[in-house]
Scaffold this motif. Structure first.
Motif, PDB file in Angstrom:
ATOM      1  N   GLU A 123       0.896  -1.338  -0.113  1.00  0.00           N
ATOM      2  CA  GLU A 123      -0.325  -0.127   0.008  1.00  0.00           C
ATOM      3  C   GLU A 123       0.972   1.308  -0.034  1.00  0.00           C
ATOM      4  O   GLU A 123       1.946   1.252   0.544  1.00  0.00           O
ATOM      5  CB  GLU A 123      -1.019   0.045   1.162  1.00  0.00           C
ATOM      6  N   PRO A 124       0.650   2.190  -0.668  1.00  0.00           N
ATOM      7  CA  PRO A 124       1.227   3.502  -1.003  1.00  0.00           C
ATOM      8  C   PRO A 124       1.241   4.499   0.246  1.00  0.00           C
ATOM      9  O   PRO A 124       0.051   4.586   0.628  1.00  0.00           O
ATOM     10  CB  PRO A 124       1.190   3.811  -2.315  1.00  0.00           C
ATOM     11  N   VAL A 164       1.281  -4.040   4.401  1.00  0.00           N
ATOM     12  CA  VAL A 164      -0.019  -4.257   5.146  1.00  0.00           C
ATOM     13  C   VAL A 164      -0.686  -5.491   5.042  1.00  0.00           C
ATOM     14  O   VAL A 164      -0.666  -6.326   3.892  1.00  0.00           O
ATOM     15  CB  VAL A 164      -1.049  -3.295   4.605  1.00  0.00           C
ATOM     16  N   LEU A 165      -0.931  -5.976   6.459  1.00  0.00           N
ATOM     17  CA  LEU A 165      -1.371  -7.395   6.363  1.00  0.00           C
ATOM     18  C   LEU A 165      -2.781  -7.438   5.640  1.00  0.00           C
ATOM     19  O   LEU A 165      -3.843  -6.591   5.945  1.00  0.00           O
ATOM     20  CB  LEU A 165      -1.419  -7.852   7.909  1.00  0.00           C
ATOM     21  N   ALA A 184       7.365  -7.683   7.391  1.00  0.00           N
ATOM     22  CA  ALA A 184       6.974  -6.700   6.957  1.00  0.00           C
ATOM     23  C   ALA A 184       6.871  -5.575   7.952  1.00  0.00           C
ATOM     24  O   ALA A 184       6.937  -4.290   7.564  1.00  0.00           O
ATOM     25  CB  ALA A 184       5.274  -7.057   6.765  1.00  0.00           C
ATOM     26  N   SER A 185       7.047  -5.575   9.287  1.00  0.00           N
ATOM     27  CA  SER A 185       7.054  -4.603  10.325  1.00  0.00           C
ATOM     28  C   SER A 185       8.359  -4.024  10.195  1.00  0.00           C
ATOM     29  O   SER A 185       8.637  -2.890  10.293  1.00  0.00           O
ATOM     30  CB  SER A 185       6.951  -5.328  11.634  1.00  0.00           C
ATOM     31  N   LEU A 186       9.445  -5.018  10.064  1.00  0.00           N
ATOM     32  CA  LEU A 186      10.873  -4.260  10.120  1.00  0.00           C
ATOM     33  C   LEU A 186      11.027  -3.151   8.671  1.00  0.00           C
ATOM     34  O   LEU A 186      11.525  -2.450   8.840  1.00  0.00           O
ATOM     35  CB  LEU A 186      11.847  -5.406   9.764  1.00  0.00           C
ATOM     36  N   LYS A 192      -4.022  -2.747   9.836  1.00  0.00           N
ATOM     37  CA  LYS A 192      -4.619  -1.862   9.012  1.00  0.00           C
ATOM     38  C   LYS A 192      -4.556  -0.317   9.778  1.00  0.00           C
ATOM     39  O   LYS A 192      -4.600   0.567   8.955  1.00  0.00           O
ATOM     40  CB  LYS A 192      -5.958  -2.376   8.716  1.00  0.00           C
ATOM     41  N   THR A 193      -5.043  -0.500  10.854  1.00  0.00           N
ATOM     42  CA  THR A 193      -5.159   0.971  11.485  1.00  0.00           C
ATOM     43  C   THR A 193      -3.912   1.646  11.739  1.00  0.00           C
ATOM     44  O   THR A 193      -4.028   2.855  11.514  1.00  0.00           O
ATOM     45  CB  THR A 193      -5.648   0.874  13.164  1.00  0.00           C
ATOM     46  N   ASN A 194      -2.868   0.918  11.890  1.00  0.00           N
ATOM     47  CA  ASN A 194      -1.471   1.703  12.145  1.00  0.00           C
ATOM     48  C   ASN A 194      -0.972   1.956  10.733  1.00  0.00           C
ATOM     49  O   ASN A 194      -0.310   2.982  10.585  1.00  0.00           O
ATOM     50  CB  ASN A 194      -0.542   0.664  12.922  1.00  0.00           C
ATOM     51  N   PHE A 195      -1.459   1.448   9.646  1.00  0.00           N
ATOM     52  CA  PHE A 195      -1.000   1.870   8.391  1.00  0.00           C
ATOM     53  C   PHE A 195      -1.690   3.002   8.000  1.00  0.00           C
ATOM     54  O   PHE A 195      -1.100   3.890   7.604  1.00  0.00           O
ATOM     55  CB  PHE A 195      -1.055   0.744   7.473  1.00  0.00           C
ATOM     56  N   LYS A 196      -2.922   3.169   8.415  1.00  0.00           N
ATOM     57  CA  LYS A 196      -3.687   4.405   8.077  1.00  0.00           C
ATOM     58  C   LYS A 196      -3.032   5.514   8.789  1.00  0.00           C
ATOM     59  O   LYS A 196      -3.144   6.709   8.386  1.00  0.00           O
ATOM     60  CB  LYS A 196      -5.264   4.120   8.603  1.00  0.00           C
TER      61      LYS A 196
END
Length: 544
Positions: free
Chosen positions: A29-30, A213-214, A279-281, A226-230
């Motif tokens: 996700e960009p 993003v998971l 993904a987190s790293l 999702k929430t933290n990516f937002k």
């Protein structure tokens, strides 16, 4: 019975592991990024961020382009462009494009089908070979900068394969020498702009960067991921190249803490855990990179390698961290977010346009027919064509090798057209005066040792004409004398004529007029228009 039970158990386990594998799907996700790309060789003093452009390109190259095209197209972000006296001086000496060959190769082809039928045809391909010559130098007032970009070499341009000769010929015609010259100038401009931008420019970058993003709804981290990516996405959407990152760092802090919590929460050595940690790293590393934290970026690049899921991404992140540290050190800063000023203070800004706008009315196209500075004149070409056009009479005395005149296009609108002196025989002005063309070296050119040290055609005003010698005036500052049997003229302001005027004047007589030669030796004639005209008249009337 036992076989059925075993089969059901195997099917259940297969479905279970399949579901578990899907539970760690991640998608890209960009997020938006906006910063200033720092230069490789920065000009640290803001007051010195000025540049100017001087084009010494040959007339044969520039004759088909608008006036001051090269100068107006050279751009440098973060700098102020001046006419002259700038800290950085860019000077171009593009000489020419030489066409070596322009051939159409034909190759017979054939094919045989399964029935033995032979089909024959010919394929055509255009191969254009040419050579370019020239250079662009970039220097600074304090001599700390000295870059030379050379454009010398043989080049080949090939067409695709055509099944007919006409298409190959059309390609060849569309790449005639005129087109090759125009493209050469444009390619040089593109190359120079790219190089000076990397070396010295402060270019604003607006782009996007993908984070992971998971994307497995059954995974327990799905909603939080999702929430933290937002949170990150919304914070980065506010990023401005000219604003401090302090507020943005505070906004994304909760998301960074969440990604870090994943690392301790999923410590397993299985592929699912490694993938989620990766993904987190990855997200932590790249967020820190765009927050101008190279040390943190390097730390998480190393952790990606240690995690052993995608080591290449870890190495890439570590390399980016090193580059960021280096560019910060060179630029003596710790951020890519700063205010930059890019402006153009030249009086030829926008000169690359073929049509100009009336400054009194921006919406009204310029009409030379109604402008008091312009007069209807006629260009008589060497091929015998007579072309009407409007010329700025205030610039006539400064006319050099290229004439700028407004002619009407197919719709009757005035467009600027260039006429090189080498293609024009006579220019008839609206006030009745005439300008002629002939090759000679200007006084300044005549003392140089550059590749431009050769006679070139220029527009001149004829002062006196005779059957033996003509006298011309160039730009109201040089007298050009030309014997009718010579192919070129000579500036009497050149060093050779200034230091040996009587010798040069006597040489024009050859074996003729011994009495006139004596008069020359006795210093009867001086290096001015009236005196040289008297000499020409005496030459006309002398007896051998």
């Amino acid at each position: 019975m036992k076989k059925s039970s075993f089969f059901l158990a195997f099917t259940f386990l297969l479905s279970f592991y399949s579901a578990q594998a899907q539970s760690t799907d991640i998608d890209k996700e960009p997020i938006e990024i906006n910063y200033v790309r720092l230069p490789e060789k920065p000009v640290l003093n803001d007051a010195n961020r000025t540049f100017s452009v001087l084009s010494l390109n040959s007339e044969v190259l520039t004759q088909s382009l608008p006036e001051l095209y090269f100068e107006s197209e050279i751009k440098l972000s973060g700098f102020t462009k001046l006419n002259n006296d700038a800290f950085i001086a860019i000077q171009s000496k593009l000489i020419d494009v030489t066409l070596i060959s322009n051939d159409i190769d034909s190759t017979p082809k054939s094919r045989t089908d399964k029935d033995g039928k032979v089909t024959r045809w010919t394929e055509y391909k255009t191969i254009i070979k040419y050579r370019t010559e020239g250079s662009v130098t970039v220097t600074s007032a304090d001599q700390s900068i000295n870059e030379v970009f050379t454009f010398n070499g043989n080049k080949t341009k090939s067409s695709k394969v055509f099944d007919n000769y006409e298409s190959a010929r059309a390609f060849r015609n569309s790449n005639a020498i005129k087109t090759l010259r125009i493209n050469f100038i444009k390619n040089v401009i593109s190359t120079v702009n790219s190089r000076i931008s990397s070396l010295f420019g402060y270019k604003e970058i607006k782009s996007k960067k993908n984070l992971w993003v998971l994307d497995s709804k059954k995974h327990p981290e799905y909603e939080d991921h999702k929430t933290n990516f937002k949170i990150v996405e919304e914070a980065f959407s506010k990023m401005k190249s000219y604003e401090s990152l302090d507020n943005l760092k505070l906004e994304v802090k909760p998301a960074l803490e969440y990604y870090k919590s994943i690392l301790s929460k999923y410590e397993g050595k299985d592929r699912k855990s490694k993938k989620l940690r990766y993904a987190s790293l990855y997200n932590i590393g790249w967020i820190n990179y765009y927050l101008d934290n190279p040390d943190e970026t390097a730390t998480y690049g190393a952790k990606i390698i240690e995690n052993d899921y995608d080591k290449a991404d870890g190495k890439s992140l570590d390399k980016k961290a090193i580059e960021l540290r280096d560019v910060f050190a060179i630029n003596k800063t710790n951020t890519r977010h700063l205010k930059i000023l890019t402006e153009d203070k030249t009086d030829y800004y926008g000169a690359s346009s073929n049509q100009f706008i009336d400054t009194n009315d921006p919406d009204k196209p310029f009409d030379p027919k109604t402008d008091p500075d312009y007069s209807l004149s006629f260009v008589i070409t060497n091929s015998g064509d007579t072309i009407p056009g409007y010329i700025n009479m205030k610039k006539i005395d400064k006319l050099a090798g290229i004439l700028k005149t407004y002619v009407k296009d197919l719709e009757g609108k005035p467009v600027l057209r260039n006429f090189g002196a080498h293609e024009v025989n006579t220019l008839v002005l609206g006030n009745g005066e005439k300008r002629y063309t002939l090759p000679f070296k200007e006084a300044d050119d005549a003392v140089t040792m550059s590749s431009f040290d050769r006679a070139s055609y220029k527009y001149v005003k004829r002062i006196y004409a005779s059957k033996k010698i003509n006298l011309y005036e160039y730009q109201s500052r040089e007298l050009i004398i030309k014997k009718n049997t010579d192919k070129k003229g000579y500036s009497t302001s050149s060093s050779g004529w200034l230091m040996a005027f009587r010798k040069k004047l006597g040489n024009l007589l050859g074996e003729d007029c011994p009495e006139l030669k004596e008069r020359v030796k006795e210093k009867e004639f001086e290096n001015n228009a009236n005196s040289i005209v008297e000499f020409i008249k005496a030459y006309e009337n002398c007896e051998k």
